[in-house]
Design an enzyme around this catalytic site. Structure first.
Site, mmCIF file in Angstrom:
data_model
loop_
_atom_site.group_PDB
_atom_site.id
_atom_site.type_symbol
_atom_site.label_atom_id
_atom_site.label_comp_id
_atom_site.label_asym_id
_atom_site.label_seq_id
_atom_site.Cartn_x
_atom_site.Cartn_y
_atom_site.Cartn_z
ATOM 1 N N LYS A 20 0.842 -1.200 0.000
ATOM 2 C CA LYS A 20 0.000 0.000 0.000
ATOM 3 C C LYS A 20 0.877 1.250 0.000
ATOM 4 C CE LYS A 20 -1.884 2.665 3.116
ATOM 5 N NZ LYS A 20 -1.745 3.955 2.390
ATOM 6 N N GLY A 67 7.378 4.698 7.870
ATOM 7 C CA GLY A 67 6.495 5.829 8.129
ATOM 8 C C GLY A 67 6.781 6.364 9.513
ATOM 9 N N SER A 68 5.794 7.022 10.097
ATOM 10 C CA SER A 68 6.014 7.654 11.403
ATOM 11 C C SER A 68 6.104 6.604 12.509
ATOM 12 C CB SER A 68 4.854 8.606 11.693
ATOM 13 O OG SER A 68 3.644 7.871 11.697
ATOM 14 N N GLU A 112 9.550 15.499 15.203
ATOM 15 C CA GLU A 112 9.946 15.460 13.805
ATOM 16 C C GLU A 112 9.077 16.438 13.016
ATOM 17 O OE1 GLU A 112 9.151 11.753 11.795
ATOM 18 O OE2 GLU A 112 11.086 11.900 10.793
ATOM 19 N N GLY A 169 3.973 3.217 13.218
ATOM 20 C CA GLY A 169 4.766 1.995 13.429
ATOM 21 C C GLY A 169 4.296 1.250 14.667
HETATM 22 P P1 NAD Z 1 2.639 7.922 8.192
HETATM 23 O O1 NAD Z 1 3.106 7.067 9.307
HETATM 24 O O2 NAD Z 1 1.545 8.870 8.457
HETATM 25 O O3 NAD Z 1 2.169 7.026 6.959
HETATM 26 C C1 NAD Z 1 2.943 6.008 6.435
HETATM 27 C C2 NAD Z 1 2.032 4.976 5.816
HETATM 28 O O4 NAD Z 1 1.212 4.427 6.843
HETATM 29 C C3 NAD Z 1 1.089 5.532 4.751
HETATM 30 O O5 NAD Z 1 0.963 4.586 3.716
HETATM 31 C C4 NAD Z 1 -0.221 5.680 5.509
HETATM 32 O O6 NAD Z 1 -1.362 5.579 4.675
HETATM 33 C C5 NAD Z 1 -0.148 4.504 6.463
HETATM 34 N N1 NAD Z 1 -0.977 4.693 7.659
HETATM 35 C C6 NAD Z 1 -1.292 5.869 8.260
HETATM 36 N N2 NAD Z 1 -2.106 5.636 9.320
HETATM 37 C C7 NAD Z 1 -2.288 4.298 9.392
HETATM 38 C C8 NAD Z 1 -3.026 3.454 10.259
HETATM 39 N N3 NAD Z 1 -3.759 3.950 11.267
HETATM 40 N N4 NAD Z 1 -2.981 2.118 10.050
HETATM 41 C C9 NAD Z 1 -2.262 1.608 9.032
HETATM 42 N N5 NAD Z 1 -1.574 2.349 8.162
HETATM 43 C C10 NAD Z 1 -1.568 3.694 8.344
HETATM 44 O O7 NAD Z 1 3.947 8.633 7.659
HETATM 45 P P2 NAD Z 1 4.046 9.649 6.465
HETATM 46 O O8 NAD Z 1 3.516 10.957 6.963
HETATM 47 O O9 NAD Z 1 3.491 9.096 5.214
HETATM 48 O O10 NAD Z 1 5.637 9.722 6.276
HETATM 49 C C11 NAD Z 1 6.402 10.450 7.094
HETATM 50 C C12 NAD Z 1 7.025 9.581 8.181
HETATM 51 O O11 NAD Z 1 7.735 8.479 7.607
HETATM 52 C C13 NAD Z 1 8.057 10.334 8.948
HETATM 53 O O12 NAD Z 1 7.891 10.085 10.316
HETATM 54 C C14 NAD Z 1 9.367 9.784 8.451
HETATM 55 O O13 NAD Z 1 10.430 9.902 9.333
HETATM 56 C C15 NAD Z 1 9.028 8.379 8.168
HETATM 57 N N6 NAD Z 1 9.984 7.792 7.200
HETATM 58 C C16 NAD Z 1 10.914 6.917 7.643
HETATM 59 C C17 NAD Z 1 11.842 6.370 6.772
HETATM 60 C C18 NAD Z 1 12.883 5.408 7.259
HETATM 61 O O14 NAD Z 1 13.416 4.681 6.438
HETATM 62 N N7 NAD Z 1 13.173 5.369 8.531
HETATM 63 C C19 NAD Z 1 11.795 6.691 5.417
HETATM 64 C C20 NAD Z 1 10.825 7.579 4.990
HETATM 65 C C21 NAD Z 1 9.914 8.107 5.897
#
Ligand code: NAD
Length: 499
Positions: free
Chosen positions: A190, A243-244, A400, A248
């Site tokens: 996704k 992601g965040s 962040e 996570g």
């Molecule tokens: P996010 O956590 O909001 O979203 C990431 C993914 O999770 C998206 O596909 C989103 O649709 C999904 N998601 C959101 N809420 C969810 C839920 N309740 N249940 C299941 N899935 C859900 O993050 P973002 O705003 O898209 O990206 C930014 C974040 O990603 C930042 O915190 C950044 O540091 C992190 N990031 C980390 C790395 C790494 O390799 N460490 C790389 C890129 C981004």
């Protein structure tokens, strides 16, 4: 219509051929509900087209296809060398379509076209690396004595769910897809709702390269409605998430409340870039500090968002950084000379501007930027922003921001610098600038972060692991270690009978 830096209007390039449906079992299909959402380009705020909005029913269809393909063995059971050939072909197809893929990235999430092209090249390298690796990894024979032959082999985990963010919409999926496919898994991916297009194009290329139907499925949709059903699915064996940290943690909960699937997490960061007064090349340090926070508009998990400056050089570095920031003023993302494009969407832009207000209210010194830029374009741009004289207990030093905002914090002694660097819930990346190899090494061994750079910032390689300590994640992407995420060990114990 987009607007150029000079204010004249230009049309966005034609996006009519870009994919917008879900990719399930080798075919582009509508969401089962028929629902769609708008794909908005942050370059100009224009809607490009509507994209399928998948939900739990589509997750069911995709997982069923993935499981069927996995059990059929048309990918999971073929010789590694055969998978290698297909994945090398996929790398070639990505290179063939590089211009289109880069355009999709830029239009969808506002990254400058030069950065998008770099991302596509990194993707080609990623598929090549894991394709080449997979027929060179051996199993083990156990040291169990003459009356037994014991084997330790690696098997694919099965059906892998992947949920990824928008900041590197092709590269981050590749860090997961390439090792997962190389080792024989089937995948349900996704992409983020802000940047779904290029992952759909990648799925079609995988199919064209010869990956069998059902092995790669891509479901555009939202976190709650499409991400959560992946996290909670009883027939998904593993989830790989980037992601965040907040989301996570939800995936760990989903796993505990469903089938205890393995969870690999790459999460956020608040990485310290520490410059001592014996920095060997202040110009280089400043250029790297700028790139480390303004690159990709600061929407980088390993961004150097905390700039720790030894007191005696703090002012000099901040003055030079302000001058360097001129090169990072936001421009038209479609112009090859532009270094910094837009934020991914309006929400992210407003979030970043909110942090600027918080930093000012908490008493940090706003030395540069802090405003929306290129408003006449209709897009979502933020100026490169520098806070000086900050403290590590301020919100802008703890949370962040995920924008082009650097928080500079002065420190006195080496001990102080290290203490402040480690004073964070995150532990993704870090850097130290010094001429003193002993100091550099003392710092490297004491910093609690998955990466430490010495006299550079955020340098890496597909051959090196990438991931976090503490709340920055669990497990590693990239390098041969990534193969461990997508395989499990099987012990086979053969009793050697006497005649
Ligand atoms: P996010 O956590 O909001 O979203 C990431 C993914 O999770 C998206 O596909 C989103 O649709 C999904 N998601 C959101 N809420 C969810 C839920 N309740 N249940 C299941 N899935 C859900 O993050 P973002 O705003 O898209 O990206 C930014 C974040 O990603 C930042 O915190 C950044 O540091 C992190 N990031 C980390 C790395 C790494 O390799 N460490 C790389 C890129 C981004």
């Amino acid at each position: 219509m987009a607007t150029t830096a000079t204010g004249s209007r230009t049309a966005l390039p034609d996006a009519s051929r870009f994919p917008r449906k879900a990719f399930i079992d080798g075919e582009f299909v509508d969401a089962a509900s028929g629902a769609t959402f708008e794909c908005v380009s942050p370059i100009s705020g224009e809607t490009l087209f509507d994209v399928a909005a998948c939900d739990a029913e589509d997750v069911e269809r995709a997982v069923a296809a993935a499981r069927r393909s996995f059990d059929a063995g048309t990918w999971s059971q073929v010789a590694p060398r055969k998978r290698k050939k297909v994945l090398l072909r996929l790398a070639e197809l990505i290179a063939r379509d590089a211009d289109d893929l880069a355009l999709m990235i830029t239009l969808d999430m506002g990254k400058p076209i030069a950065g998008a092209q770099t991302e596509v090249r990194a993707t080609v390298e990623g598929f090549r690396y894991f394709a080449e690796a997979v027929d060179k990894v051996y199993g083990e024979v156990g040291p169990t004595g003459p009356s037994a032959v014991t084997l330790v082999t690696r098997e694919p985990v099965g059906v892998v769910g992947m949920v990824v963010p928008w900041n590197y919409p092709l590269q981050v999926p590749t860090w997961k897809l390439a090792p997962a496919l190389a080792t024989g898994n089937s995948v349900v991916l996704k992409p983020a709702e802000q940047s779904p297009v290029v992952a759909l194009a990648l799925a079609a290329l995988a199919s064209e390269a010869g990956v069998p139907d059902g092995v790669v499925n891509v479901l555009p949709g939202f976190g709650e409605t499409a991400g959560q059903p992946i996290g909670r699915h009883m027939d998904i064996d593993k989830v790989a998430f980037t992601g965040s940290s907040e989301v996570g943690k939800l995936f760990l909960r989903y796993s505990g409340e469903s089938n205890m699937k393995g969870v690999q997490l790459e999460c956020g960061g608040k990485s310290p870039n520490v410059i001592f007064d014996d920095v060997p090349d202040v110009e280089l340090a400043v250029a790297q500090a700028a790139e480390g926070i303004f690159g990709n508009s600061g929407q980088v998990c390993s961004a150097g968002s905390r700039l720790l400056l030894q007191e005696s050089i703090a002012d000099e570095v901040l003055e030079q950084l302000a001058a360097e920031a001129a090169k990072w003023q936001p421009g038209d993302p479609l112009d090859p000379a532009t270094r910094m494009g837009s934020m991914v969407d309006q929400t992210q832009m407003e979030r970043v501007l909110g942090y600027v207000r918080t930093g000012t209210a908490e008493g940090a010194e706003l030395r540069l930027g802090g405003r929306r830029a290129r408003q006449e374009s209709g897009g979502y741009y933020v100026e490169p922003t520098i806070f000086g004289a900050a403290r590590n207990d301020m919100t802008i030093a703890r949370e962040e921001i995920f924008g082009p905002v650097v928080t500079a914090i002065p420190f006195g002694s080496e001990e102080d610098g290290l203490r402040i660097a480690n004073d964070t819930v995150y532990g993704l990346s870090s850097a130290v600038w010094t001429r003193d190899i002993n100091k550099a090494h003392r710092f490297a061994r004491s910093i609690r972060a998955g990466t430490v750079c010495i006299n550079c910032y955020d340098w890496g390689d597909i051959a090196l692991p990438f991931g976090g300590y503490k709340q920055s994640g669990i497990g590693r992407d990239k390098s041969l270690h990534a193969l461990e995420n997508y395989t499990q060990l099987k012990t086979t114990y053969i009793n050697v009978l006497d005649d």
